[in-house]
Enzyme design. Sequence first.
Site, PDB file in Angstrom:
ATOM      1  N   TYR A 110       0.867  -1.177   0.000  1.00 24.05           N
ATOM      2  CA  TYR A 110       0.000   0.000   0.000  1.00 24.05           C
ATOM      3  C   TYR A 110       0.900   1.223   0.000  1.00 24.05           C
ATOM      4  O   TYR A 110       1.868   1.298   0.771  1.00 24.05           O
ATOM      5  CB  TYR A 110      -0.900   0.003   1.243  1.00 24.05           C
ATOM      6  CG  TYR A 110      -1.760   1.239   1.325  1.00 24.05           C
ATOM      7  CD1 TYR A 110      -2.976   1.305   0.661  1.00 24.05           C
ATOM      8  CD2 TYR A 110      -1.335   2.354   2.041  1.00 24.05           C
ATOM      9  CE1 TYR A 110      -3.754   2.446   0.707  1.00 24.05           C
ATOM     10  CE2 TYR A 110      -2.103   3.500   2.091  1.00 24.05           C
ATOM     11  CZ  TYR A 110      -3.313   3.543   1.427  1.00 24.05           C
ATOM     12  OH  TYR A 110      -4.078   4.680   1.462  1.00 24.05           O
ATOM     13  N   GLU A 198      -3.162   7.657  -4.276  1.00 22.97           N
ATOM     14  CA  GLU A 198      -3.137   6.377  -3.577  1.00 22.97           C
ATOM     15  C   GLU A 198      -2.919   5.251  -4.579  1.00 22.97           C
ATOM     16  O   GLU A 198      -3.661   5.152  -5.561  1.00 22.97           O
ATOM     17  CB  GLU A 198      -4.464   6.148  -2.843  1.00 22.97           C
ATOM     18  CG  GLU A 198      -4.490   4.818  -2.087  1.00 22.97           C
ATOM     19  CD  GLU A 198      -5.883   4.497  -1.553  1.00 22.97           C
ATOM     20  OE1 GLU A 198      -6.066   4.522  -0.329  1.00 22.97           O
ATOM     21  OE2 GLU A 198      -6.786   4.230  -2.358  1.00 22.97           O
TER      22      GLU A 198
END
Length: 389
Positions: A110, A198
Amino acid sequence: MKLFEHEAKDILKVRGVPVPPNGGVIKTAAQLSAALKRAGKAPWVLKAQVLAGGRGKAGGIKLAKTPNEAKSMAKAMLGMDLITHQTHGQAIKVKELLIEGGVKIERELYFSVVMDRKAAAPTIIASAQGGMEIESLAADHPEALIRMSVDPNVGLRDFAARRLAFALDVPNDRVGDFCRVAKILVKSFLDLDCTMLEINPLIITPKGAMALDAKVSIDDNALYRHPELAKIPDHEASALELEAKKADISYIGLDGTIGCMVNGAGLAMGTMDTIALAGGSPANFLDVGGGADEERVTRALKIILKDRKVKAILINIFGGIVKCDMIASGVVAALAKIKLKVPLVVRLQGTNVEKGQEILAKSGIPVILADDLWAAAQKAVLAAKPAAK
Ligand code: GDP
Ligand code: MN
């Protein structure tokens, strides 16, 4: 302004971030076979292009091993109503699919960059355990998230990128490539005036790092610095919001019944609050701006009147730079061109207020005048209520 995954990936790819083989975006199943060809060999991934995450778990991401399988998946996905844990219970219609070539995933990381208001700086949030469980990981194991503040003047420095790579347990032979990609991602966030970038997952492949997904939001107020981004339409804007944007009027549609026309953003927000306090609900935020002239008033009124939810209009003007008589003339001129179908409450205060009130009174337009905002809000709320007969 939120970008679709495919738009974000196109931008990142140009800047040097590896992305999966791109077969393009399709709107109909008939466009599929050409897209599969462009994406290369099987398997392929079909990805619903909606402005919400959590698609994988909700059936918005499918892996197809054969063209036939891809075809039936595309047919099922195009036009489907997607409800993910990020859509607040509302369904989003899938109008487009991104077709990509499947890639070999070794690890899912992530990686995101967001603005940390406390630190007044961009902050990287990263985790070795990326993928579809990131929200529950963040809730149950916040210690599994790495935070690293970034100096916006220098971006992500080499040593900091390597420290991040080690913290994320990136295999030694891929650290170099990971650092290259991480630095580009941070630089992109800064260069493009992002409010969020993101990448979940940022995957480790046998060759290095790759963005398998991309969620990017750009600060609308900075769009003037990015002509290439300003060309991308604001996908979330309603037809009325787009019309207002063209006229350079700050307008945001809301759910209520009282259409508002106000000068100044602060006063517009105060007006909305006062309407709420009086028991009503605003249909919009609208700031006609300091330099409101007759034409702007006309355009603003037209936009408000096009909104079918509007049951009454409240015009609240504080004449500082703008003069009340000029606004009043604007309202009269506007209503000579457009038909007023709902009650109109006007509160003028400030420079040339008497002249303004006189113009409205003489116009013959059925205006409900109010001296202060509290009275105006109450009158508007009453006027917007359905007749109790
Ligand atoms: P999201 O659920 O909306 O965040 O959509 P993602 O694009 O992140 O996809 C969800 C998951 O699908 C990823 O975490 C991957 O595990 C999987 N996935 C997406 N693209 C590919 C791909 O090209 N190959 C493989 N094998 N899996 C993929
Ligand atoms: Mn994702």
